[in-house]
Design a protein around this motif. Structure first.
Motif, PDB file in Angstrom:
ATOM      1  N   GLY A  17     -16.428  11.954  13.860  1.00 40.21           N
ATOM      2  CA  GLY A  17     -17.828  12.105  14.226  1.00 40.21           C
ATOM      3  C   GLY A  17     -18.336  13.525  14.137  1.00 40.21           C
ATOM      4  O   GLY A  17     -17.610  14.457  13.804  1.00 40.21           O
ATOM      5  N   SER A  18     -19.614  13.717  14.461  1.00 41.39           N
ATOM      6  CA  SER A  18     -20.252  15.022  14.411  1.00 41.39           C
ATOM      7  C   SER A  18     -19.985  15.788  15.696  1.00 41.39           C
ATOM      8  O   SER A  18     -19.643  15.196  16.722  1.00 41.39           O
ATOM      9  N   PRO A  19     -20.151  17.113  15.646  1.00 41.13           N
ATOM     10  CA  PRO A  19     -19.957  17.899  16.870  1.00 41.13           C
ATOM     11  C   PRO A  19     -20.875  17.391  17.978  1.00 41.13           C
ATOM     12  O   PRO A  19     -22.021  17.043  17.747  1.00 41.13           O
ATOM     13  N   ARG A  20     -20.371  17.332  19.182  1.00 40.32           N
ATOM     14  CA  ARG A  20     -21.199  16.914  20.304  1.00 40.32           C
ATOM     15  C   ARG A  20     -20.687  17.609  21.555  1.00 40.32           C
ATOM     16  O   ARG A  20     -19.525  18.017  21.622  1.00 40.32           O
ATOM     17  N   PRO A  21     -21.553  17.760  22.564  1.00 38.05           N
ATOM     18  CA  PRO A  21     -21.143  18.502  23.765  1.00 38.05           C
ATOM     19  C   PRO A  21     -20.068  17.765  24.551  1.00 38.05           C
ATOM     20  O   PRO A  21     -19.864  16.567  24.401  1.00 38.05           O
ATOM     21  N   GLY A  22     -19.401  18.531  25.395  1.00 33.19           N
ATOM     22  CA  GLY A  22     -18.381  17.948  26.254  1.00 33.19           C
ATOM     23  C   GLY A  22     -17.006  18.491  25.948  1.00 33.19           C
ATOM     24  O   GLY A  22     -16.750  19.031  24.866  1.00 33.19           O
ATOM     25  N   TYR A  44     -14.353  26.562  17.643  1.00 32.69           N
ATOM     26  CA  TYR A  44     -15.269  25.849  16.757  1.00 32.69           C
ATOM     27  C   TYR A  44     -15.043  24.349  16.936  1.00 32.69           C
ATOM     28  O   TYR A  44     -13.952  23.836  16.675  1.00 32.69           O
ATOM     29  N   GLN A  45     -16.040  23.651  17.396  1.00 32.23           N
ATOM     30  CA  GLN A  45     -16.059  22.195  17.584  1.00 32.23           C
ATOM     31  C   GLN A  45     -15.141  21.694  18.696  1.00 32.23           C
ATOM     32  O   GLN A  45     -15.608  21.110  19.662  1.00 32.23           O
ATOM     33  N   ASN A  46     -13.831  21.876  18.548  1.00 30.53           N
ATOM     34  CA  ASN A  46     -12.912  21.330  19.540  1.00 30.53           C
ATOM     35  C   ASN A  46     -11.512  21.893  19.319  1.00 30.53           C
ATOM     36  O   ASN A  46     -11.225  22.473  18.269  1.00 30.53           O
TER      37      ASN A  46
END
Length: 279
Positions: free
Chosen positions: A100-105, A156-158
């Motif tokens: 999936g796309s980057p998302r908060p959390g 970056y991202q996760n």
């Protein structure tokens, strides 16, 4: 003699651009990926489309459907290259699973499938290199490239993304040590913000005031850098993590619009700068 190359994960994005750029340099490119029809990914793109663009650019594109999480399928790919070409010059490890796309959390709030990036993205680099190495060694000269990013040193991202990119850098460095006696190089090339199908869709999903306006690298730029590296003294750079914008500037490589991408070293960090003796 035109180079023989394998570019993994080349249905779209960075792999697609790299494959096309190697085609511009006249290479025969085996284009691998899972997408065989446009509906296979929400971002579009297929291995056949990329292969056709490689041929249109001046090379020869050969699409091969490969799930890089399937070791037997990867072994069959390189057996086919050996049978059809008898050699291999360049392997570009780019295949990766993105959940999936980057998302908060936090990482604990995202799908556990995010960790698949370490399997198809790090382990798959190792498996492809394992099967490519005998062909590269027999050729007497060769190059393995892992597509890298500043995420190796900056968040970056996760965490899975950072681990995959940092691991790919270390893997290239250690493979380079073992391959050096055979005149085969291994490097990691860090790409900047890319103008890809995925990034365009993500940017378009943001509120207008949050959309970045900085110039983005074309995916072809990294392919042009790889072609220039291989055409020169590639062993000079073996074992290094290289920022594409920096090594591109040293080698006189420009992007498709004639411009020169900027290094993000002083914004995001970077690998050790090349010693003057390696410039």
């Amino acid at each position: 003699m035109p180079e023989i190359a394998v570019v993994t994960g080349a249905s779209r994005g960075a792999g697609k651009g790299i494959a096309i750029a190697l085609g511009e340099a006249g290479a025969t490119v085996y284009v691998t990926g899972r997408s065989q029809s446009a509906g296979d990914s929400p971002h579009g793109g297929t291995i056949a489309e990329t292969a056709a663009l490689v041929t249109e650019a001046g090379g020869k594109g050969i699409p091969v459907a490969v799930d890089h999480g399937d070791d037997d399928a990867v072994a069959a790919l390189f057996a086919r290259v050996a049978e059809e070409q008898g050699r291999l010059d360049i392997l570009v490890n780019n295949a990766a699973n993105f959940a999936g796309s980057p998302r908060p959390g936090g990482f604990w709030e995202k799908p556990l499938a995010t960790a698949d990036l370490i399997t198809v993205g790090l382990r798959s680099h190792y498996v492809a290199s394992y099967h490519a190495a005998p062909l590269l060694i027999a050729n007497g000269r060769g190059l393995i490239v892992n597509t890298g990013h500043y995420g190796a040193v900056a968040y970056y991202q996760n965490p899975a993304y950072g681990a995959q990119k940092a691991g790919a850098d270390k893997m290239a460095a250690d493979m380079a040590k073992e391959l050096r006696p055979h005149n085969v190089a291994a490097v990691s090339i860090w790409m900047g913000g890319l103008d890809t199908e995925r990034s365009r869709e993500y940017i378009a999903s943001l509120p207008p005031e949050q959309r970045p306006t900085a110039r983005r690298e074309s995916p072809q730029f990294t392919g042009r850098v790889i072609a220039a590296l291989y055409a020169g003294d590639v062993m000079h750079y073996s074992g290094r993590a290289l920022i594409g914008a920096e090594i591109g500037a040293r080698l006189g490589v420009t992007d498709v619009d004639g411009g020169a991408p900027l290094s993000l070293r002083y914004e995001l960090g970077g690998p050790p700068e090349l010693h003057p003796s390696l410039r």
